[in-house]
Design a protein around this motif. Structure first.
Motif, short mmCIF file in Angstrom:
data_model
loop_
_atom_site.label_atom_id
_atom_site.label_comp_id
_atom_site.label_asym_id
_atom_site.label_seq_id
_atom_site.Cartn_x
_atom_site.Cartn_y
_atom_site.Cartn_z
N HIS A 14 29.73 17.25 -13.16
CA HIS A 14 29.85 16.64 -11.82
C HIS A 14 28.51 16.71 -11.08
CE1 HIS A 14 33.99 15.55 -11.78
NE2 HIS A 14 34.36 16.75 -12.19
N ASP A 15 27.90 17.89 -11.12
CA ASP A 15 26.59 18.06 -10.47
C ASP A 15 25.55 17.16 -11.14
OD1 ASP A 15 27.23 19.95 -8.46
OD2 ASP A 15 27.27 21.54 -9.97
N TRP A 16 25.64 17.11 -12.47
CA TRP A 16 24.65 16.31 -13.21
C TRP A 16 24.71 14.84 -12.80
CZ3 TRP A 16 20.37 17.43 -15.73
CH2 TRP A 16 19.80 16.47 -16.57
N ARG A 17 25.94 14.29 -12.74
CA ARG A 17 26.09 12.88 -12.34
C ARG A 17 25.62 12.66 -10.90
NH1 ARG A 17 26.59 11.12 -16.72
NH2 ARG A 17 25.01 9.78 -15.84
N ALA A 18 25.95 13.65 -10.03
CA ALA A 18 25.53 13.53 -8.62
C ALA A 18 24.01 13.49 -8.51
CB ALA A 18 26.09 14.69 -7.81
N ALA A 109 14.18 22.56 1.04
CA ALA A 109 14.59 22.07 -0.28
C ALA A 109 13.48 22.31 -1.31
CB ALA A 109 14.95 20.60 -0.21
N THR A 110 12.23 22.09 -0.90
CA THR A 110 11.09 22.30 -1.81
C THR A 110 10.93 23.79 -2.11
OG1 THR A 110 10.03 20.42 -0.74
CG2 THR A 110 8.65 21.78 -2.17
N LEU A 111 10.98 24.57 -1.04
CA LEU A 111 10.86 26.03 -1.21
C LEU A 111 11.93 26.55 -2.15
CD1 LEU A 111 10.33 27.36 2.44
CD2 LEU A 111 8.92 27.95 0.45
N ALA A 112 13.19 26.16 -1.89
CA ALA A 112 14.30 26.72 -2.66
C ALA A 112 14.16 26.37 -4.14
CB ALA A 112 15.63 26.21 -2.12
N TYR A 113 13.90 25.10 -4.41
CA TYR A 113 13.89 24.66 -5.81
C TYR A 113 12.70 25.26 -6.57
CZ TYR A 113 14.22 21.34 -9.74
OH TYR A 113 14.33 20.76 -10.98
N THR A 114 11.51 25.16 -6.00
CA THR A 114 10.33 25.62 -6.76
C THR A 114 10.36 27.13 -6.97
OG1 THR A 114 9.03 25.79 -4.72
CG2 THR A 114 8.87 23.72 -5.94
N ARG A 115 10.75 27.85 -5.94
CA ARG A 115 10.74 29.32 -6.09
C ARG A 115 11.89 29.78 -6.99
NH1 ARG A 115 7.43 27.24 -3.06
NH2 ARG A 115 6.05 28.47 -1.73
N TYR A 116 12.98 29.03 -7.00
CA TYR A 116 14.08 29.37 -7.91
C TYR A 116 13.60 29.30 -9.35
CZ TYR A 116 18.43 29.38 -10.45
OH TYR A 116 19.41 29.72 -11.34
N PRO A 135 16.25 20.22 -15.87
CA PRO A 135 16.73 19.13 -15.00
C PRO A 135 15.59 18.24 -14.51
CG PRO A 135 17.90 21.13 -14.49
CD PRO A 135 16.77 21.51 -15.44
N CYS A 136 14.44 18.81 -14.30
CA CYS A 136 13.27 18.04 -13.88
C CYS A 136 12.79 17.12 -15.00
CB CYS A 136 12.17 19.02 -13.44
SG CYS A 136 10.51 18.35 -13.47
N LEU A 137 12.44 17.70 -16.12
CA LEU A 137 11.81 16.92 -17.19
C LEU A 137 12.81 15.98 -17.88
CD1 LEU A 137 9.48 16.22 -19.06
CD2 LEU A 137 9.87 18.35 -20.29
N VAL A 138 13.92 16.55 -18.35
CA VAL A 138 14.90 15.72 -19.06
C VAL A 138 15.67 14.85 -18.07
CG1 VAL A 138 16.84 15.71 -20.66
CG2 VAL A 138 15.08 17.48 -20.87
N GLY A 139 15.93 15.40 -16.89
CA GLY A 139 16.69 14.66 -15.87
C GLY A 139 16.00 13.36 -15.47
N TYR A 140 14.70 13.40 -15.24
CA TYR A 140 14.01 12.17 -14.82
C TYR A 140 14.00 11.13 -15.94
CZ TYR A 140 12.53 13.29 -10.03
OH TYR A 140 12.49 13.53 -8.68
N ALA A 141 13.99 11.59 -17.18
CA ALA A 141 14.07 10.64 -18.30
C ALA A 141 15.45 9.98 -18.31
CB ALA A 141 13.81 11.36 -19.62
N ARG A 207 21.58 21.43 -9.08
CA ARG A 207 22.01 21.34 -7.67
C ARG A 207 20.80 21.27 -6.74
NH1 ARG A 207 24.88 26.50 -7.47
NH2 ARG A 207 25.57 26.08 -5.36
N LEU A 208 19.73 21.98 -7.11
CA LEU A 208 18.52 21.95 -6.27
C LEU A 208 17.81 20.60 -6.36
CD1 LEU A 208 17.55 25.63 -6.98
CD2 LEU A 208 18.07 24.68 -4.71
N GLU A 209 17.95 19.91 -7.51
CA GLU A 209 17.44 18.53 -7.60
C GLU A 209 18.23 17.61 -6.66
OE1 GLU A 209 14.93 16.92 -8.93
OE2 GLU A 209 14.22 18.05 -10.65
N ILE A 210 19.55 17.80 -6.60
CA ILE A 210 20.37 16.98 -5.69
C ILE A 210 19.87 17.18 -4.25
CG2 ILE A 210 22.69 16.61 -4.74
CD1 ILE A 210 23.82 17.69 -7.42
N ASP A 211 19.63 18.44 -3.89
CA ASP A 211 19.16 18.73 -2.52
C ASP A 211 17.81 18.08 -2.25
OD1 ASP A 211 21.42 20.23 -2.25
OD2 ASP A 211 20.42 22.18 -2.18
#
Ligand SMILES: Cc1ncc(C[n+]2csc(CCO)c2C)c(N)n1
Length: 221
Positions: A14-18, A109-116, A135-141, A207-211
């Motif tokens: 669900h998160d992935w599709r979102a 959102a930037t702080l949370a995702y990058t530091r996570y 999620p960043c590398l494969v997700g954008y593909a 989820r952090l990509e969604i944010d």
């Protein structure tokens, strides 16, 4: 039987599709995204790329052999040589210079995702870090492929065409599938308990990509 990486996706589908089909992505594809949203995304993505370059540098440090070193080094080079360049070109078109970018405050959102992601890498091993980065590398593909498959997507007259083309480019797609192949092999060797831990990391990063998309759409700090 799906491969091990696809099982990570299925565990949070669900998160992935979102994430993949987010409104920001749809509107990038049909060109209807407000310029202010893209500008905000682009500015924050500049800061994001700096930290993701650090995360791939951490992956270099956590590597155990030259194959792993080379994989992380290639990703780091892609960010510094390719993605950053496209960012700076877009920013220049809209009159945003590097000094302005360097002085920007980071949104939450930037702080949370990058530091996570950096924390997952500091705490865990190379696999945990690369799962957090997936999620960043494969997700954008996957986003690039999804956009390419949609009738609503148009490149002609679309101000975001160069952005879409970067993530549907063969060189980029092959980097993403190399990463998937590495992850499939590494995940196949893990016991169920470890897979369950990695599913949490993958889902959190998704989820952090969604944010991050949402931040662009709503332009908030
Ligand atoms: C929020 C956000 N998520 C993913 C990317 C895409 N991306 C950033 S660095 C990199 C290369 C290797 O990890 C890729 C594909 C982005 N630009 N912004």
């Amino acid at each position: 039987m799906p491969n091990p990486f696809d099982r990570l996706i299925e565990a949070c589908h669900h998160d992935w599709r979102a994430y993949i089909e987010h409104e920001f992505v749809r509107r990038l594809g049909d060109g209807s995204l407000p310029e202010a949203s893209f500008r905000h995304y682009l500015e924050q993505d500049y800061l994001f790329l700096g930290h993701f370059a650090r995360a791939w540098a951490l992956a270099l440090y956590k590597s155990r052999d030259f194959d792993e070193l080379r994989g992380a080094f290639d990703r780091l080079k892609t960010i510094v040589d390719l993605e950053l360049g496209l960012h700076l070109d877009y920013c220049a078109q809209w009159g945003i210079d590097v000094a302005t970018l360097d002085a920007l405050p980071e949104t939450r959102a930037t702080l949370a995702y990058t530091r996570y992601v950096l924390d997952a890498g500091a705490r865990g091993d190379l696999l945990e870090l690369r799962v957090a980065l997936a999620p960043c590398l494969v997700g954008y593909a996957r986003i690039g492929k999804w956009l390419a498959s949609r009738a609503e997507t148009r490149l002609e007259g679309n101000p975001y065409a160069a952005w879409i083309e970067m993530y549907t480019d063969d060189a980029y797609l092959s980097a993403a599938s190399e990463e998937e192949a590495w992850l499939d092999q590494a995940l196949a060797e893990q016991p169920a308990k470890r897979i369950a831990e990695l599913e949490v990391v993958f889902r959190d990063a998704t989820r952090l990509e969604i944010d991050f998309w949402q931040m662009g759409l709503e332009r908030h700090a």
